[in-house]
Enzyme design. Structure first.
Site, short mmCIF file in Angstrom:
data_model
loop_
_atom_site.label_atom_id
_atom_site.label_comp_id
_atom_site.label_asym_id
_atom_site.label_seq_id
_atom_site.Cartn_x
_atom_site.Cartn_y
_atom_site.Cartn_z
N ALA A 120 0.87 -1.18 0.00
CA ALA A 120 0.00 0.00 0.00
C ALA A 120 0.90 1.23 0.00
O ALA A 120 2.01 1.21 0.54
CB ALA A 120 -0.93 0.01 1.21
N GLU A 121 0.42 2.32 -0.60
CA GLU A 121 1.29 3.45 -0.89
C GLU A 121 1.90 4.15 0.32
O GLU A 121 2.99 4.74 0.18
CB GLU A 121 0.56 4.49 -1.76
CG GLU A 121 -0.67 5.11 -1.17
CD GLU A 121 -1.94 4.41 -1.60
OE1 GLU A 121 -2.97 5.09 -1.69
OE2 GLU A 121 -1.92 3.18 -1.82
#
Length: 659
Positions: free
Chosen positions: A338-339
């Site tokens: 996830a970013e």
């Protein structure tokens, strides 16, 4: 900025104790200051400091006219987060990557009451780092062809926002965007777990580290004030220096949260040690998703997973891909990310989104986006609010909502393959019954429109770069082609004309009738994805694109260990090439390919024998070791290697050969 005398060391006390109350710390914020507010939704958000700043403003009318800088506007779509800074006159400007969790800030931006910019989340994280390093700004391809491109608005949200912060540049014939560094950064509100009186900060209980260090450096180097909220104070000199994430030399004030409610690990969890990497949580607790339209979409998307791939999952419907992967027993063969910085494990959903259970690593957010921007993602599964006939996607601004791009632009432009997931209509108006999709009538907003309201993803840019793109709904599946959106699959039970074509804002490409989606997707039993993932039949590893005269060979994950396997593969390839009837341009995927060392000569002889069918041949693998090994083997046997790092590069090379 001047420092309050009560916080300064005296001549008889040379060692400064930086621990103060929240009320004392926010007294140092001035009218017109540029405030960097750290956090991802609830993770890393210094709520105690924000509440104290709100209290001061309501009592005194100061500080006013502040400029807010953030990657993600912290909030829970309710009464937490940046809502406490949205009083009349408190803000003058906002610059951030995502506004979706803060309706109050959205309202100020959309109404024009404040100046507002929406830039890619990764760009802002990297700009904070580059500002701290004294650089003039960030030069990147990220944002080309989207609303961040100055030709399409340059990230300005409203007419009150006039200053240009993004410039188009050309270097060696290629276009780039230049994002200006921050001229001012006066105050930072950061968060950690433990601090000592000297201001050294650790983050052992934090789910994310975000860009806390990079922000501290930037604000400190700009002459600003760094304030860090923590849970507890440790004795000076007792913290392990390897655990210190923000050194005391950068910190001006430390504030201990007065209550756990002001220092939650995320909006969804007060504290989960599996999200901070302190323990590993058994995964048996994960319940299967109910068989509804969201699971249908996640299951169809999961069929595109490949072993040993690095994957990003977006918020919303894409979160279901992780749940399906867990249910099907394939999580161990993938690296989900996830970013905000998590790599590995199972990305969390809902109000814990951005964190991960049992992560392998938690990186700083700028580093995560460096990894993404440079091509580290094999695939991305992202949401979509709108899509149009050119393949453009909007997730950032629609109707009365300013969601913002978040990390969407960085991720979607740079993943090797991208899959957009969402229900066909909003709301879906579908349910799963007896292995088929049943539709119902009722008011619903179309998602596939003639033209998107704002371009967060450019279909033209994707096609020009050779990026494979798919759009997956519970009713049907589209693929981006050079002519636009091609309808390739339809769900069982769906009427093509009534339930799909009549509800589209464009005419899709249908050279052949769409295939029926895999029936396993619509049944309550496991799909057997693990077996599919680990055993792709030989006959399914070849495809031919007649228009471009490209013949694809997918040897990903193949292990060739016997002469019989070499012979079988050679016979099948020659049969297919002979049927085409003309020399072809071949692209071969050698990711995770294993060739027995005693078979190198025989394999090379087979390759040489098939040369009569080749117009050109390019090979690619993301493994540097395998590229070098294959290149050496082929070169030693008089064969041109033509080895590339990605499918996009290999296809581009084939195009150059055609030209």
């Amino acid at each position: 900025m001047s420092i309050d005398p009560i916080l300064m060391p005296t001549a008889t006390s040379p060692i400064r104790d930086k621990v103060v109350t929240a009320k004392e710390a926010v007294r140092l914020v001035r009218d017109g200051d540029h405030l960097v507010l750290e956090g991802f939704a609830g993770q890393g958000f210094a709520e105690e400091l924000v509440l104290a700043l709100e209290e001061r403003f309501l009592a005194t009318g100061s500080p006013k006219d502040m400029s807010l800088v953030f990657t993600v506007a912290q909030g829970d779509r309710g009464e937490r987060g940046t809502v406490h800074l949205c009083h009349d006159g408190m803000l003058k400007r906002a610059m951030g990557g995502h506004y979706g969790m803060s309706p109050a800030l959205q309202k100020l931006a959309l109404s024009g009451e404040i100046e507002a910019y929406n830039l890619p989340q990764g760009v802002i994280a990297q700009l904070l780092r580059d500002t701290g390093a004294g650089k003039p700004g960030l030069l990147t391809h990220v944002g080309l062809g989207t609303f961040a491109d100055p030709r399409l608005g340059g990230g300005k949200v409203n007419d009150a926002t006039t200053e240009d912060r993004v410039r188009l540049m050309e270097i060696d014939g290629r276009e780039y965007l230049f994002y200006k560094a921050f001229e001012r950064l006066d105050v930072a509100f950061l968060r950690g777990t433990t601090a000592d009186p000297s201001g050294n900060v650790t983050m052992e209980k934090e789910a994310l580290t975000l860009e806390a260090l990079e922000t501290a450096i930037a604000v400190h180097n700009k002459g600003g004030l760094v304030i860090v909220q923590v849970e507890r104070i440790a004795e000076r000199g007792s913290l392990n220096p390897r655990d210190v994430k923000i050194p005391g030399a950068l910190v001006d004030c430390v504030v201990v949260a007065s209550t756990p409610a002001h220092h939650t690990q995320s909006w969804g969890s007060q504290y989960n040690p599996a999200m901070s990497g302190e323990i590993r949580q058994p995964m048996s607790w994960i319940d299967p998703m109910p068989l509804d339209p969201r699971k249908v979409i996640a299951r169809r998307a999961a069929l595109e997973l490949r072993p040993n791939s690095v994957v990003n999952l977006g918020i919303g419907v894409p979160e279901g891909v992780a749940a399906v992967a867990a249910e099907e027993g394939v999580l161990e063969y993938l690296t989900l990310t996830a970013e905000p910085g998590v790599i590995g494990g199972m990305p969390a959903g809902g109000t814990d989104f951005g964190s991960a259970i049992n992560a392998d690593a938690i990186l700083a957010q700028p580093s995560q986006f460096d990894f993404y921007d440079g091509g580290g993602l094999d695939a991305a599964f992202l949401g979509m609010a709108q899509a149009d006939g050119a393949g453009n996607v909007n997730v950032s601004r629609f109707g009365p909502r300013l969601a913002g791009a978040g990390g969407f632009i960085n991720i979607s432009q740079n993943a090797k393959s991208v899959y957009f997931l969402g229900t066909f209509l909003a709301p879906a108006r579908t349910e799963v019954v007896d292995g088929a999709i049943v539709t119902s009538d009722g008011p619903a907003a179309p998602k596939f429109v003639a033209a998107v309201d704002q371009r967060t993803f450019s279909g033209e840019y994707a096609h020009a770069s050779g990026q494979p793109v798919m759009y997956i709904t519970e009713r049907c599946v589209f693929r981006l082609s050079e002519r636009g959106m091609e309808l390739i699959e339809i769900a069982p039970g769906v009427d093509l004309q009534r339930d799909v074509l009549d509800l589209l804002g464009f005419e899709p490409i249908m050279d052949t009738p769409p295939a029926i989606m895999d029936p396993r997707i619509f049944r309550d039993d496991p799909m057997g994805l693990r077996e599919d993932l680990l055993s792709v039949p030989l006959e399914a590893r070849f495809s031919y694109d007649e228009k471009r005269n490209l013949f694809f060979m997918n040897f990903e994950g193949v292990a060739v260990r016997t002469e019989e396997e070499v012979e079988r593969a050679g016979v099948e390839i020659e049969r297919r090439l002979a049927e085409i009837g003309r020399p072809v341009n071949v692209v071969i995927n050698y990711d995770n390919f294993v060739l027995g060392p005693d078979l190198v000569d025989e394999y090379a002889a087979r390759v040489r024998r098939m040369g009569k069918y080749y117009e050109s041949v390019t090979r690619y693998t993301t493994s540097a070791f395998l590229r070098l090994k294959l290149a050496d083997h082929l070169a030693d046997r008089g064969l041109a290697p033509h080895l590339y790092e990605s499918r996009t590069e290999a296809v581009a090379a084939s195009k150059e050969d055609l030209d």
